[in-house]
Design an enzyme around this catalytic site. Sequence first.
Site, PDB file in Angstrom:
ATOM      1  N   LYS A  80      35.654  58.222  41.503  1.00 65.96           N
ATOM      2  CA  LYS A  80      34.373  58.163  40.789  1.00 65.96           C
ATOM      3  C   LYS A  80      33.233  58.347  41.783  1.00 65.96           C
ATOM      4  O   LYS A  80      33.259  57.776  42.872  1.00 65.96           O
ATOM      5  CB  LYS A  80      34.267  56.800  40.084  1.00 65.96           C
ATOM      6  CG  LYS A  80      33.041  56.641  39.202  1.00 65.96           C
ATOM      7  CD  LYS A  80      33.059  55.279  38.509  1.00 65.96           C
ATOM      8  CE  LYS A  80      31.895  55.085  37.563  1.00 65.96           C
ATOM      9  NZ  LYS A  80      31.924  53.761  36.910  1.00 65.96           N
ATOM     10  N   SER A 155      31.285  53.999  32.052  1.00 73.34           N
ATOM     11  CA  SER A 155      30.740  55.085  32.835  1.00 73.34           C
ATOM     12  C   SER A 155      31.770  55.906  33.606  1.00 73.34           C
ATOM     13  O   SER A 155      31.462  57.012  34.042  1.00 73.34           O
ATOM     14  CB  SER A 155      29.693  54.540  33.801  1.00 73.34           C
ATOM     15  OG  SER A 155      30.297  53.643  34.719  1.00 73.34           O
ATOM     16  N   SER A 179      33.392  49.719  32.339  1.00 75.59           N
ATOM     17  CA  SER A 179      33.418  51.140  32.705  1.00 75.59           C
ATOM     18  C   SER A 179      34.750  51.712  33.139  1.00 75.59           C
ATOM     19  O   SER A 179      34.869  52.926  33.282  1.00 75.59           O
ATOM     20  CB  SER A 179      32.395  51.410  33.799  1.00 75.59           C
ATOM     21  OG  SER A 179      31.127  51.525  33.214  1.00 75.59           O
TER      22      SER A 179
HETATM   23  N1  GLN Z   1      28.259  50.249  29.665  1.00 75.34           N
HETATM   24  C1  GLN Z   1      27.913  49.167  30.530  1.00 75.34           C
HETATM   25  C2  GLN Z   1      26.553  49.388  31.110  1.00 75.34           C
HETATM   26  O1  GLN Z   1      25.952  50.346  30.803  1.00 75.34           O
HETATM   27  C3  GLN Z   1      28.963  48.987  31.594  1.00 75.34           C
HETATM   28  C4  GLN Z   1      28.892  49.997  32.640  1.00 75.34           C
HETATM   29  C5  GLN Z   1      29.831  49.730  33.785  1.00 75.34           C
HETATM   30  O2  GLN Z   1      30.796  48.987  33.646  1.00 75.34           O
HETATM   31  N2  GLN Z   1      29.501  50.315  34.925  1.00 75.34           N
HETATM   32  O3  GLN Z   1      26.058  48.613  31.862  1.00 75.34           O
END
Ligand code: GLN
Length: 483
Positions: A80, A155, A179
């Site tokens: 990532k 994400s 994410s």
């Molecule tokens: N969707 C969540 C956020 O926007 C989690 C994102 C993540 O785990 N990086 O914060």
Amino acid sequence: MMAVPDYSAKGLADAVRSGQVSAESAMIGYLERIRATEPEVHALLAQDQDLALSRAQGVDRMPLDQKSHLALAGVPLVVKDNIVTKEFPTTAGSRMLEGFHSPYTATAVERAEAQGAIVLAKSNLDEFGMGSSTEHSAFGPTKNPWDLTRVPGGSSGGSAAAVAVGMAPLALGSDTGGSIRQPAAFCGIVGLKPTYGRVSRYGLIAYASSLDQIGPLARTVEDVGLLLQVISGQDVRDATSGENPVSDYLAELKRPLEGLRVGMPKEYFGQGIDPKVRSVVEKMLTRLATEGVTVIEIEMPHTRYAIATYYLIAPAEASSNLSRYDGIRYGFRAPATDLDSLYRNTRAQGMGEEVQRRILLGTHVLSAGYYDQYYVKAQKVRTLIRRDFDEAFQTVDLVVTPSAPDLPFVLGSRSDDPMQMYLSDICTVTANLAGLPALSVPAGFDDGLPIGMQWIGPAWSEDLLLRAGYMVEQMVERPRWPL
Ligand code: GLN
């Protein structure tokens, strides 16, 4: 010989170690798979095919006694793009870091490479990890391989989609509020968020430091365990990494789980959960019950505050962490006439709308006068959420929930509604707030779209989570490849 993407990471490493397959020929197969699928899926950001090939040749040339010790001999890995790597640029999905090259490599990547893994690409993500659909990437959205009109989740959507189509058997993601798990669920693969402190965060671009963890994504539970094994353990460069010994996650993986008590919190199966998701997860629990698992309905009363708590704490930490992007130290710099306009222009042009929204929210809740009302209160509720779990684990071994409240949604359908997007995280944020390990494993399909179930365990219980995931995996028939 098996066609390349059909190998598991474990199977490929075994074949490379024994000399049955060369790392180079395997790599060529994966690069072909990328050429065939990437134009449609857009899972990847930076790629370096020449480097990947020469690394693979390097593995093939290794003396046998050296090669035979590598747990991931010649296994392609996607990383990532908020995890830094010396050889590749790192953008975190943001214009802000366009052209940024880290002078060092993250510990998790370094450990995987030391075991013979070969990074072939960095993967797409929501900018700085903020989002649940990968649509907030500054470099265009990733598509869900099971239905290209839908989102892959986020994400870590690029990592999940890449693994789901066989661009690589393994990927690293990061999970602050879901994410790793939500994209794994949306893409029909397995993803694990480790206990806070299990994996070093050194080299992970900070979003919300008290919640962030790096973790593995793969097509099988065994491969998730294999990668977790390699990246886990204390690191002197991350003071929050734990000294607890790393278990052998594969040793007991296939041993049946007798007498397992599973808690089914009613708050995760009610309002807001798509009935299709609920029914797939409930059906799986019924099947598990016939295998001797005891399913107990439990209550976790503070779950209803989880989204509010998360969306106070995560932006608060983000507003502090992201203050370092000032146009002076990293990446992008906008034209300006003085220092003040340099900061303003750089941050206004370099950061996307969602990131700016989080910084505004976070700055607000930390400001004098609001701090006690929002930030301090959220910290108190965080403790109550953690206690819900402590209490649950008095009577059950693991807790089961859906991984996400709904099926992969159509691209663009939530872009104008941040609140709707935040609600996508309703099943996942509690594990981060409580610091607990959680695994998402496919539980079934509905109309060709994958549905994941989530297992949450006590701190450091990754081995148990993997065994539970393995048991589920044996019961799910998955279509071969989405593309
Ligand atoms: N969707 C969540 C956020 O926007 C989690 C994102 C993540 O785990 N990086 O914060």
